[in-house]
Each structure stands twice: as C-alpha cells, then as structure tokens.
Design a protein around this motif. Structure first.
Motif, short mmCIF file in Angstrom:
data_model
loop_
_atom_site.label_atom_id
_atom_site.label_comp_id
_atom_site.label_asym_id
_atom_site.label_seq_id
_atom_site.Cartn_x
_atom_site.Cartn_y
_atom_site.Cartn_z
N ALA A 34 0.52 -1.14 0.06
CA ALA A 34 0.03 -0.05 -0.10
C ALA A 34 0.57 1.69 -0.22
O ALA A 34 2.02 1.18 0.79
N ILE A 56 2.70 -2.78 -8.02
CA ILE A 56 1.99 -1.81 -8.11
C ILE A 56 0.75 -2.68 -9.13
O ILE A 56 1.05 -2.78 -10.43
N ARG A 57 -0.20 -3.18 -8.87
CA ARG A 57 -1.26 -3.65 -9.74
C ARG A 57 -2.69 -3.47 -9.75
O ARG A 57 -3.41 -2.94 -10.69
N THR A 58 -2.65 -1.84 -8.48
CA THR A 58 -3.79 -1.55 -8.56
C THR A 58 -3.59 0.07 -8.24
O THR A 58 -2.99 1.00 -7.75
N VAL A 59 -4.58 0.99 -8.29
CA VAL A 59 -4.89 2.84 -8.83
C VAL A 59 -6.07 2.97 -7.66
O VAL A 59 -7.26 2.74 -8.63
N ILE A 60 -6.33 3.19 -6.98
CA ILE A 60 -7.32 3.91 -6.60
C ILE A 60 -7.05 5.83 -6.35
O ILE A 60 -6.27 6.36 -5.66
N TYR A 83 -7.88 0.22 -12.45
CA TYR A 83 -8.39 1.81 -11.92
C TYR A 83 -9.47 2.38 -11.86
O TYR A 83 -10.25 1.67 -11.50
N HIS A 84 -9.07 2.47 -10.38
CA HIS A 84 -10.56 2.61 -9.65
C HIS A 84 -11.14 4.18 -9.19
O HIS A 84 -10.25 4.71 -8.29
N LEU A 133 -8.95 -2.46 -2.09
CA LEU A 133 -7.59 -2.51 -1.69
C LEU A 133 -7.19 -4.14 -0.77
O LEU A 133 -6.20 -4.75 -1.19
N SER A 136 -8.23 -6.49 -3.92
CA SER A 136 -7.04 -6.64 -5.28
C SER A 136 -5.30 -7.37 -5.13
O SER A 136 -4.62 -7.31 -4.15
N THR A 140 -1.43 -1.32 -3.96
CA THR A 140 -2.46 -0.56 -4.45
C THR A 140 -1.56 1.14 -4.34
O THR A 140 -0.58 1.06 -3.20
N PHE A 142 -2.78 4.80 -4.01
CA PHE A 142 -4.16 5.07 -3.85
C PHE A 142 -3.80 6.95 -3.97
O PHE A 142 -2.65 7.34 -2.97
#
Length: 256
Positions: A34, A56-60, A83-84, A133, A136, A140, A142
């Motif tokens: 995170a 990193i595999r996710t963006v908030i 992408y969220h 988070l 996923s 991540t 954020f």
C-alpha cells in the motif's frame, strides 16, 4: 489535457511513500502493498515503470470527477493496472463549503474537525476503497491531488483497520510536512488555473489547511472516537464488515 510539464524536477510524485514504514500492533505492514501519493497522472514513463516493477497492480483515485477528467490517468494506464475512481468529494478541487470556509480554517483543530466530517460523509466511498485494496492482487497506490487531505483520511482509515494506533497514524500524516514546499509547487504546476486559489507565496490561503500538522490528524481521530466510539464506526455502518477487515489484515500484515 493541458501540458504542464515545464518543471521536470516536479514531474514525479513528491509525496509518495510505502505504508510499510508505519508501525502496527503485533506485526508490521508488508512492503510494496500500500502506497499513499500525490497525483500520479503526470509520472514520467520511467517512474511508472518503476511502480509496475515494485508490484503496483491497482490505483485508487480519490480525486473529484473534475480533477480526474482534467489530468487523466497518465502513463500508468500503459500497464495492466486496475484503475478505480472513488471520489471522496463531488466538487472540483474541494467541496464548495470548504472553498467558502478556507480563510477561516486557521487552526489544526479546524482541519481535524473537517477531516472527521469528511470521513463521515465519505464513509461509503472509503469502505469501497478498503474493499478494493483488500481484494486486489499485488500492490495498491491511492492518491488525490496533493496526497495530504483526502489521501490522509483514507490512509487513517486503512491504518486503523490494520491495527496502527492513533500516534502512528498522526505521525504518518505529519511526514508530508517535509515535502510541502515542493508539493505546493507541484500542485500549482499541474492544476494551475483549475484551482479556486493559487499556491504561490503571495496569494495562497494561510492557515493550518495549507500545512500537515500532526495535531490535525490527532483531532480527527479524537473527534470520531467522541462521536462514534472509534474511527472506523462510520465505515462499518456503511458496509465495512469484520470479514473484510480480516482480509485486509491478512493481505497487509506480516508477523515480526
């Protein structure tokens, strides 16, 4: 999208950090799970690649719809990164009421009270973000525009959920203070005329809202405890289950 990349030294985030540095009870936060950040839409290609290589595999994205439309996703969109967009406020740049009140937000107590109000009003979005988070794969990041206010409230909720105490959460928030001069310059560079005020020394609003004082986060937490019994109560009322909290802890924590 406006081309604002006139200052290469401010191109990449100046307020991005791994929450693995934050102490928690009975363990530690895993590295590269995170990250909190200021706006990641104007990363250099090399920096975007480095975040991908760090897992990193996710963006908030916690920015308002107007902000997100203005600067977009940036080069992270070239990678297979989910992408969220979960805006904590509907207004562009800041809630309308906050724009009007900004000159009166002169103390850390005022900022902390506003943070508490924001956590309450955005509890459904915050609960959704923590769910994203927890579920996923990989790491991540954020972020909002500066990585201080909306990102600070999200980080406080996340850290509360995984067992960080109030002092550790306030300490993490205050780490942004060291980056404020460059951070103000970067937000001004990226957002420019989009903001309802300037960040230059002659015209930017004064008061604690423009800083990152530890007391602000302490007051937010104390206010929520006084109103609800604990920081996460509004999120639980909005649907954050204990099962989800356990998933979050399983993903984020390692025993020492």
């Amino acid at each position: 999208m406006t081309d604002v990349l006139s200052s290469p030294e401010l191109l990449d985030p100046v307020n991005l950090r791994d929450l693995a540095a934050v102490p928690v009870a009975n363990g530690c936060i895993r590295e590269s799970v995170a990250f909190r950040s200021d706006d990641v839409s104007h990363l250099s290609t090399e920096y975007a690649d480095s975040l991908w290589n760090r897992g990193i595999r996710t963006v908030i994205d916690l920015r308002s719809p107007g902000e997100a439309a203005y600067t977009g996703r940036g080069p992270l969109a070239a990678h297979a990164i989910a992408y969220h967009h979960i805006p904590l406020v509907a207004e562009v740049a800041a809630p309308a009421a906050m724009n009007q009140a900004l000159p009166q937000v002169t103390t850390p107590d005022h900022v902390g009270q506003w943070y508490a109000d924001l956590l309450e009003s955005a509890a459904p979005q915050l609960a959704t973000g923590l769910t994203v988070l927890a579920l996923s794969p990989g790491g991540t990041v954020f972020h909002c525009a500066a990585g201080k206010d909306r990102t600070g409230v999200f980080a406080a909720a996340l850290l509360s959920a995984v067992g960080a105490d109030a002092d550790a959460i306030a300490d993490d928030y205050a780490r942004t203070s060291a980056e404020l001069p460059r951070l103000h310059a970067r937000v001004q560079m990226i957002m420019g005329g989009f903001l309802p005020f300037d960040f230059d020394a002659d015209s930017m609003p004064s008061g604690a809202m423009m800083g990152a004082e530890r007391t602000s986060m302490t007051v937010m937490q104390r206010t929520l405890v006084r109103r609800h019994g604990d920081v996460l109560a509004p999120l639980r009322a909005a649907g954050l289950s204990q099962e989800l909290v356990e998933l979050l802890r399983t993903k984020m924590l390692a025993t020492r």
